[in-house]
Design a protein around this motif. Structure first.
Motif, PDB file in Angstrom:
ATOM      1  N   GLU A 138       3.361 -11.415   7.258  1.00  0.00           N
ATOM      2  CA  GLU A 138       3.312  -9.957   7.411  1.00  0.00           C
ATOM      3  C   GLU A 138       2.119  -9.589   8.304  1.00  0.00           C
ATOM      4  N   PRO A 139       2.351  -9.453   9.616  1.00  0.00           N
ATOM      5  CA  PRO A 139       1.247  -9.196  10.559  1.00  0.00           C
ATOM      6  C   PRO A 139       0.574  -7.835  10.394  1.00  0.00           C
ATOM      7  N   ASP A 140       1.251  -6.858   9.805  1.00  0.00           N
ATOM      8  CA  ASP A 140       0.690  -5.512   9.676  1.00  0.00           C
ATOM      9  C   ASP A 140      -0.433  -5.517   8.634  1.00  0.00           C
ATOM     10  N   PRO A 141      -1.674  -5.155   9.028  1.00  0.00           N
ATOM     11  CA  PRO A 141      -2.792  -5.146   8.063  1.00  0.00           C
ATOM     12  C   PRO A 141      -2.570  -4.207   6.887  1.00  0.00           C
ATOM     13  N   ALA A 142      -1.609  -3.265   7.003  1.00  0.00           N
ATOM     14  CA  ALA A 142      -1.361  -2.340   5.897  1.00  0.00           C
ATOM     15  C   ALA A 142      -0.905  -3.077   4.639  1.00  0.00           C
ATOM     16  N   ILE A 143      -0.403  -4.303   4.777  1.00  0.00           N
ATOM     17  CA  ILE A 143      -0.012  -5.078   3.598  1.00  0.00           C
ATOM     18  C   ILE A 143      -1.230  -5.324   2.715  1.00  0.00           C
ATOM     19  N   GLY A 144      -2.415  -5.369   3.328  1.00  0.00           N
ATOM     20  CA  GLY A 144      -3.638  -5.529   2.550  1.00  0.00           C
ATOM     21  C   GLY A 144      -3.861  -4.373   1.591  1.00  0.00           C
ATOM     22  N   LEU A 145      -3.505  -3.152   2.013  1.00  0.00           N
ATOM     23  CA  LEU A 145      -3.623  -1.988   1.137  1.00  0.00           C
ATOM     24  C   LEU A 145      -2.691  -2.129  -0.065  1.00  0.00           C
ATOM     25  N   ALA A 146      -1.465  -2.579   0.197  1.00  0.00           N
ATOM     26  CA  ALA A 146      -0.505  -2.774  -0.895  1.00  0.00           C
ATOM     27  C   ALA A 146      -0.981  -3.855  -1.851  1.00  0.00           C
ATOM     28  N   ILE A 147      -1.585  -4.917  -1.307  1.00  0.00           N
ATOM     29  CA  ILE A 147      -2.088  -6.006  -2.145  1.00  0.00           C
ATOM     30  C   ILE A 147      -3.210  -5.502  -3.052  1.00  0.00           C
ATOM     31  N   GLY A 148      -4.201  -4.833  -2.462  1.00  0.00           N
ATOM     32  CA  GLY A 148      -5.327  -4.341  -3.253  1.00  0.00           C
ATOM     33  C   GLY A 148      -4.909  -3.341  -4.306  1.00  0.00           C
ATOM     34  N   SER A 149      -3.945  -2.477  -3.966  1.00  0.00           N
ATOM     35  CA  SER A 149      -3.478  -1.453  -4.899  1.00  0.00           C
ATOM     36  C   SER A 149      -2.643  -2.040  -6.033  1.00  0.00           C
ATOM     37  N   ALA A 150      -2.077  -3.236  -5.807  1.00  0.00           N
ATOM     38  CA  ALA A 150      -1.214  -3.861  -6.815  1.00  0.00           C
ATOM     39  C   ALA A 150      -1.992  -4.582  -7.902  1.00  0.00           C
ATOM     40  N   LEU A 151      -3.290  -4.794  -7.698  1.00  0.00           N
ATOM     41  CA  LEU A 151      -4.081  -5.531  -8.677  1.00  0.00           C
ATOM     42  C   LEU A 151      -4.310  -4.695  -9.932  1.00  0.00           C
ATOM     43  N   GLN A 152      -4.375  -5.365 -11.066  1.00  0.00           N
ATOM     44  CA  GLN A 152      -4.527  -4.723 -12.363  1.00  0.00           C
ATOM     45  C   GLN A 152      -5.867  -5.139 -12.995  1.00  0.00           C
ATOM     46  N   PRO A 153      -6.373  -4.374 -13.984  1.00  0.00           N
ATOM     47  CA  PRO A 153      -7.654  -4.719 -14.615  1.00  0.00           C
ATOM     48  C   PRO A 153      -7.714  -6.154 -15.130  1.00  0.00           C
ATOM     49  N   ALA A 154      -6.583  -6.652 -15.653  1.00  0.00           N
ATOM     50  CA  ALA A 154      -6.576  -8.016 -16.203  1.00  0.00           C
ATOM     51  C   ALA A 154      -6.798  -9.074 -15.131  1.00  0.00           C
ATOM     52  N   HIS A 155      -6.626  -8.703 -13.853  1.00  0.00           N
ATOM     53  CA  HIS A 155      -6.797  -9.668 -12.774  1.00  0.00           C
ATOM     54  C   HIS A 155      -8.259  -9.904 -12.420  1.00  0.00           C
ATOM     55  N   TYR A 156      -9.133  -9.036 -12.882  1.00  0.00           N
ATOM     56  CA  TYR A 156     -10.529  -9.151 -12.480  1.00  0.00           C
ATOM     57  C   TYR A 156     -11.262 -10.152 -13.372  1.00  0.00           C
TER      58      TYR A 156
END
Length: 328
Positions: free
Chosen positions: A58-76
């Motif tokens: 996925e060359p579009d850097p906007a996928i990074g926004l979707a990735i960061g927004s998809a993370l949940q508290p349990a992932h930290y």
């Protein structure tokens, strides 16, 4: 020098989120990441390979926004829990700055006050998938901050290193009506003074102490520093810590701590005074902060003791300093 490894928790969390975003990585690459234990570090070479695979699909850097927004508290991981147990958003941001070496993804966080807002800057040390990774980090910070203090949290401005993309919808979805500044020297998020001081309802001082202690141990393993660095970091997280508490957190006697600091031509008193001055000037940006509350936060016995120290630091009282700061 930047650390050559990263915590595996953030990467594994992204692996969990990618299938929902219809991004599939090579199975061999996923396996090499998944077998890394939670108490180990992921080599930066493997992290770079991981992000390059994301870019290839996925060359579009906007996928990074979707990735960061998809993370949940349990992932930290550990530092995530340290941040989430902070009393207010400002302290959570201080945790990011202090423990960048643990959770910085090969970069460093900085904070700066400007024009009635706090700017949290992320300076990346990597080259591969730079825009994708910075977008993921900015989105994760925004998402995490909203978990902490409320979904209505809105940044004043967000900065990106790359040029303006053709489609801004993903950026608006993530950051709302914030000013989107492209072509900047570093990635950043700006938060209003009032929002910066928002309390975190789940903040627990006991949990925060435990998490800070563990985070400090991790940081020492991967980024050894002098005893001066260690004391300064602990004081920046909680300026009210006394010499005995600092010694306990570093697992040494007070006498040993005093001797080690003397070897570096400083003392607990000098370091505490330095950090308290720094923190006092930072916190005065919040117009709602009272002198009594600031004195308690910094560890002074009462407001008059703080007033005396403040005049020694700046040559003026706090009210005059605040008036002068508003005129700048």
């Amino acid at each position: 020098m930047a650390d050559t490894s990263v915590t595996p928790s953030f990467t594994k969390a992204i692996l969990t989120a990618l299938p929902r975003l219809v991004v599939r990585l090579p199975l061999d690459l996923e396996h090499r990441i998944q077998v890394t234990q939670a108490d180990q570090r992921l080599p930066m070479a493997l992290q770079n390979e991981f992000w390059q695979a994301v870019v290839d699909r996925e060359p579009d850097p906007a996928i990074g926004l979707a990735i960061g927004s998809a993370l949940q508290p349990a992932h930290y991981d550990l530092v995530g829990f340290l941040v989430m147990s902070s009393p207010c958003l400002a302290d959570a941001a201080d945790g990011l700055v202090s423990y960048s070496a643990l959770i910085g993804e090969g970069g460093q966080f900085y904070r700066q006050h400007r024009d009635g807002a706090w700017r949290l800057t992320y300076q990346a040390d990597f080259r591969i998938a730079r825009a994708h990774r910075q977008n993921a980090i900015l989105a994760a910070i925004m998402q995490g901050s909203r978990w902490l203090v409320g979904q209505d949290l809105a940044p004043v401005a967000v900065g990106f290193e790359f040029g303006q993309p053709a489609h801004l919808e993903p950026y608006r979805h993530c950051f709302g009506d914030a000013r989107l500044n492209f072509g900047q020297q570093a990635a950043y998020i700006e938060i209003r003074d009032a929002d910066w001081q928002r309390p975190i309802s789940s903040g627990s001082e006991t949990v925060q102490h435990q998490m800070r202690d563990l985070a400090q141990q991790q940081l020492q393993r991967i980024h050894p520093g002098t005893v001066v660095d260690e004391v300064r970091q602990l004081l920046r997280q909680k300026p009210a810590l006394g010499r005995a508490q600092i010694a306990h957190l570093l697992a040494v006697s007070e006498r040993h701590l005093t001797r080690k600091l003397h070897d570096h031509e400083t003392s607990y008193r000098e370091l505490a005074d330095e950090v308290r001055r720094e923190r006092a000037l930072d916190r005065l940006a919040d117009p709602r902060l009272t002198q009594d509350a600031l004195a308690s936060y910094l560890g002074y016995s009462d407001a008059s003791a703080l007033a005396k120290a403040f005049r020694r630091w700046t040559g003026m009282c706090m009210q005059a300093y605040r008036r002068q700061s508003r005129m700048r």
